[in-house]
Design a protein around this motif. Structure first.
Motif, PDB file in Angstrom:
ATOM      1  N   CYS A 268       0.831  -1.211   0.000  1.00  0.00           N
ATOM      2  CA  CYS A 268       0.000   0.000   0.000  1.00  0.00           C
ATOM      3  C   CYS A 268       0.862   1.257   0.000  1.00  0.00           C
ATOM      4  N   LEU A 269       2.031   1.186   0.632  1.00  0.00           N
ATOM      5  CA  LEU A 269       2.932   2.328   0.733  1.00  0.00           C
ATOM      6  C   LEU A 269       3.762   2.525  -0.537  1.00  0.00           C
ATOM      7  N   LYS A 270       3.868   1.471  -1.349  1.00  0.00           N
ATOM      8  CA  LYS A 270       4.774   1.506  -2.503  1.00  0.00           C
ATOM      9  C   LYS A 270       4.079   1.737  -3.840  1.00  0.00           C
ATOM     10  N   GLN A 271       2.843   1.280  -3.962  1.00  0.00           N
ATOM     11  CA  GLN A 271       2.189   1.306  -5.279  1.00  0.00           C
ATOM     12  C   GLN A 271       0.700   1.571  -5.150  1.00  0.00           C
ATOM     13  N   MET A 272       0.171   2.434  -6.029  1.00  0.00           N
ATOM     14  CA  MET A 272      -1.263   2.722  -6.052  1.00  0.00           C
ATOM     15  C   MET A 272      -2.004   1.556  -6.702  1.00  0.00           C
ATOM     16  N   PRO A 273      -3.016   0.987  -6.043  1.00  0.00           N
ATOM     17  CA  PRO A 273      -3.726  -0.156  -6.628  1.00  0.00           C
ATOM     18  C   PRO A 273      -4.636   0.252  -7.786  1.00  0.00           C
ATOM     19  N   GLU A 274      -4.856  -0.669  -8.697  1.00  0.00           N
ATOM     20  CA  GLU A 274      -5.851  -0.480  -9.754  1.00  0.00           C
ATOM     21  C   GLU A 274      -7.240  -0.686  -9.150  1.00  0.00           C
ATOM     22  N   PHE A 275      -8.271  -0.255  -9.886  1.00  0.00           N
ATOM     23  CA  PHE A 275      -9.637  -0.478  -9.422  1.00  0.00           C
ATOM     24  C   PHE A 275      -9.985  -1.969  -9.490  1.00  0.00           C
ATOM     25  N   THR A 276     -10.671  -2.444  -8.471  1.00  0.00           N
ATOM     26  CA  THR A 276     -11.217  -3.798  -8.450  1.00  0.00           C
ATOM     27  C   THR A 276     -12.729  -3.689  -8.580  1.00  0.00           C
ATOM     28  N   GLU A 277     -13.318  -4.393  -9.539  1.00  0.00           N
ATOM     29  CA  GLU A 277     -14.772  -4.355  -9.727  1.00  0.00           C
ATOM     30  C   GLU A 277     -15.432  -5.325  -8.759  1.00  0.00           C
ATOM     31  N   ILE A 278     -16.286  -4.793  -7.894  1.00  0.00           N
ATOM     32  CA  ILE A 278     -17.002  -5.612  -6.914  1.00  0.00           C
ATOM     33  C   ILE A 278     -18.294  -6.140  -7.523  1.00  0.00           C
ATOM     34  N   SER A 279     -18.995  -5.270  -8.239  1.00  0.00           N
ATOM     35  CA  SER A 279     -20.223  -5.616  -8.966  1.00  0.00           C
ATOM     36  C   SER A 279     -20.339  -4.619 -10.106  1.00  0.00           C
ATOM     37  N   PRO A 280     -21.239  -4.844 -11.076  1.00  0.00           N
ATOM     38  CA  PRO A 280     -21.355  -3.901 -12.190  1.00  0.00           C
ATOM     39  C   PRO A 280     -21.577  -2.463 -11.708  1.00  0.00           C
ATOM     40  N   GLY A 281     -20.662  -1.571 -12.077  1.00  0.00           N
ATOM     41  CA  GLY A 281     -20.777  -0.163 -11.694  1.00  0.00           C
ATOM     42  C   GLY A 281     -20.178   0.181 -10.342  1.00  0.00           C
ATOM     43  N   HIS A 282     -19.793  -0.843  -9.562  1.00  0.00           N
ATOM     44  CA  HIS A 282     -19.207  -0.614  -8.233  1.00  0.00           C
ATOM     45  C   HIS A 282     -17.754  -1.078  -8.242  1.00  0.00           C
ATOM     46  N   LYS A 283     -16.831  -0.133  -8.029  1.00  0.00           N
ATOM     47  CA  LYS A 283     -15.413  -0.489  -8.018  1.00  0.00           C
ATOM     48  C   LYS A 283     -14.665   0.333  -6.971  1.00  0.00           C
ATOM     49  N   SER A 284     -13.566  -0.235  -6.499  1.00  0.00           N
ATOM     50  CA  SER A 284     -12.788   0.407  -5.453  1.00  0.00           C
ATOM     51  C   SER A 284     -11.309   0.146  -5.672  1.00  0.00           C
ATOM     52  N   ALA A 285     -10.481   1.152  -5.345  1.00  0.00           N
ATOM     53  CA  ALA A 285      -9.031   1.014  -5.492  1.00  0.00           C
ATOM     54  C   ALA A 285      -8.418   0.692  -4.141  1.00  0.00           C
ATOM     55  N   CYS A 286      -8.301  -0.597  -3.845  1.00  0.00           N
ATOM     56  CA  CYS A 286      -7.772  -1.035  -2.552  1.00  0.00           C
ATOM     57  C   CYS A 286      -7.040  -2.369  -2.721  1.00  0.00           C
ATOM     58  N   TRP A 287      -5.828  -2.472  -2.159  1.00  0.00           N
ATOM     59  CA  TRP A 287      -5.050  -3.703  -2.265  1.00  0.00           C
ATOM     60  C   TRP A 287      -5.705  -4.858  -1.518  1.00  0.00           C
ATOM     61  N   LEU A 288      -6.492  -4.552  -0.471  1.00  0.00           N
ATOM     62  CA  LEU A 288      -7.159  -5.617   0.277  1.00  0.00           C
ATOM     63  C   LEU A 288      -8.118  -6.410  -0.608  1.00  0.00           C
ATOM     64  N   LEU A 289      -8.787  -5.693  -1.530  1.00  0.00           N
ATOM     65  CA  LEU A 289      -9.724  -6.357  -2.446  1.00  0.00           C
ATOM     66  C   LEU A 289      -8.973  -7.281  -3.409  1.00  0.00           C
ATOM     67  N   GLN A 290      -7.816  -6.802  -3.886  1.00  0.00           N
ATOM     68  CA  GLN A 290      -7.028  -7.635  -4.793  1.00  0.00           C
ATOM     69  C   GLN A 290      -6.476  -8.862  -4.057  1.00  0.00           C
ATOM     70  N   LYS A 291      -6.129  -8.673  -2.776  1.00  0.00           N
ATOM     71  CA  LYS A 291      -5.669  -9.789  -1.956  1.00  0.00           C
ATOM     72  C   LYS A 291      -6.777 -10.827  -1.783  1.00  0.00           C
ATOM     73  N   GLU A 292      -8.014 -10.342  -1.523  1.00  0.00           N
ATOM     74  CA  GLU A 292      -9.169 -11.246  -1.356  1.00  0.00           C
ATOM     75  C   GLU A 292      -9.422 -12.039  -2.628  1.00  0.00           C
ATOM     76  N   GLN A 293      -9.374 -11.347  -3.778  1.00  0.00           N
ATOM     77  CA  GLN A 293      -9.616 -12.027  -5.049  1.00  0.00           C
ATOM     78  C   GLN A 293      -8.531 -13.073  -5.334  1.00  0.00           C
ATOM     79  N   PHE A 294      -7.296 -12.738  -4.998  1.00  0.00           N
ATOM     80  CA  PHE A 294      -6.179 -13.677  -5.209  1.00  0.00           C
ATOM     81  C   PHE A 294      -6.354 -14.923  -4.339  1.00  0.00           C
ATOM     82  N   GLU A 295      -6.774 -14.709  -3.076  1.00  0.00           N
ATOM     83  CA  GLU A 295      -6.965 -15.840  -2.166  1.00  0.00           C
ATOM     84  C   GLU A 295      -8.130 -16.719  -2.605  1.00  0.00           C
TER      85      GLU A 295
END
Length: 336
Positions: free
Chosen positions: A301-328
């Motif tokens: 989080c301190l080193k790189q700005m995250p890309e947007f993660t799409e949660i549902s159509p039209g709903h997206k957020s730029a957070c590394w935690l979401l990318q971590k959840e999707q990866f897991e």
């Protein structure tokens, strides 16, 4: 850009070049707005809410400049327009309601003269027609005795009445887009509700789109179709009103919601403030701008700005935690 899309902002970047250095007020903001849609832009002071909207009207104060991105509004390419072109567009196609109506109205001219001036500038109506239209507009925004009000000065009006005058002025030429920059901040709760209700009614009558800029989540909850949450010049989450209020995914959005009093709660409940202070936009961090205040901050989080993660159509957020959840989740699926 679809046929129903009125505004398309892509990677907008606005900076203020001060003696101390470049202040990156808006950094890569992108969103769209459809005809008849109400978009709320929320965030704390200094997050870039107003600057991003002022770009549409070409009213960014010097030494501010658009340094990147594209803004397409109703067939206009805003980033390429000159001041003469902006003057034609302001009022007729896009209008704005500023935060403080007292400083927006000229104290030495009557309300009637200020309203009719707007109409004379942007229409080919005669003086008599402009006067009749001004009286009609004052009646439209709920002003009693509109003919009498035409002869009065701003100091003779209450805060709520002055704001109604500003709305009448903004709607004089039936613009396609209304920018409302914290239009209810200086008003009491009852007048706030009346002004918001009035804006929604008028939007329906002329199929107008609205960008509502505010730091008050209570204001956007009943009025907006979609909400964009801004922090330190970036949009960190965007989605429908229900998405933002009932399924927030960015830690900053969660923090904003946790700091709002909940009237349905039993007993006494302490509000949860967002710890820390906003970043210095003269020297923005390489990573997520909210990282230094986030309780779930990771090294990335301190080193790189995250890309947007799409949660549902039209709903997206730029957070590394979401990318971590999707990866897991993907890892679990592969294991099965």
């Amino acid at each position: 850009m679809s046929s129903n899309c009125l505004l398309d902002i892509e990677n907008l970047q606005v900076s203020f070049f001060t003696p101390a250095g470049e202040v990156k007020a808006v950094s890569g903001v992108s969103y769209t707005l459809d005809h008849g849609e109400v978009l709320g832009i929320v965030g704390e002071s200094g997050s870039g809410k107003s600057v991003s909207a002022y770009t549409l009207m070409g009213i960014i104060a010097d030494p501010g400049k658009v340094v990147g991105g594209t803004v397409e509004f109703n067939g206009h390419h805003i980033e390429k327009m000159k001041e003469k072109e902006f003057r034609k567009m302001r009022g007729s196609e896009v209008s704005i309601i500023f935060q403080d109506p007292m400083t927006s109205l000229n104290p030495v001219y009557t309300i009637g003269s200020q309203l009719t001036e707007m109409l004379r500038l942007h229409t080919d109506k005669s003086r008599a027609e402009c006067k009749a239209r001004a009286i009609e507009l004052l009646g439209l925004v709920g002003m009693n005795e509109p003919e009498k009000r035409m002869k009065q000065y701003p100091h003779e009006f209450s805060g709520g009445m002055r704001q109604r005058v500003m709305i009448a002025m903004a709607l004089a030429c039936e613009p396609k887009l209304l920018i409302a920059d914290e239009p209810t901040t200086a008003l009491d709760v009852t007048i706030q509700a009346q002004i918001l209700e009035l804006m929604v009614e008028l939007k329906k009558k002329i199929n107008m789109s609205i960008i509502l800029i505010t730091h008050d989540l209570g204001v956007v909850s009943d009025v907006c179709d979609r909400i964009a949450v801004m922090y330190a010049g970036k949009i960190v989450e965007i989605g429908s009103t229900d998405d933002i209020f009932y399924n927030p995914k960015h830690c900053y959005t969660v923090g904003l919601l946790n700091s709002v009093p909940k009237i349905h709660e039993q007993g006494h409940e302490r509000l949860i403030p967002i710890e820390g202070t906003t970043i210095d936009l003269l020297n923005p961090p390489a990573g997520c701008p909210f990282a230094s205040r986030c309780s779930q901050c990771m090294k990335i989080c301190l080193k790189q700005m995250p890309e947007f993660t799409e949660i549902s159509p039209g709903h997206k957020s730029a957070c590394w935690l979401l990318q971590k959840e999707q990866f897991e989740k993907a890892g679990e699926g592969n294991a099965q």
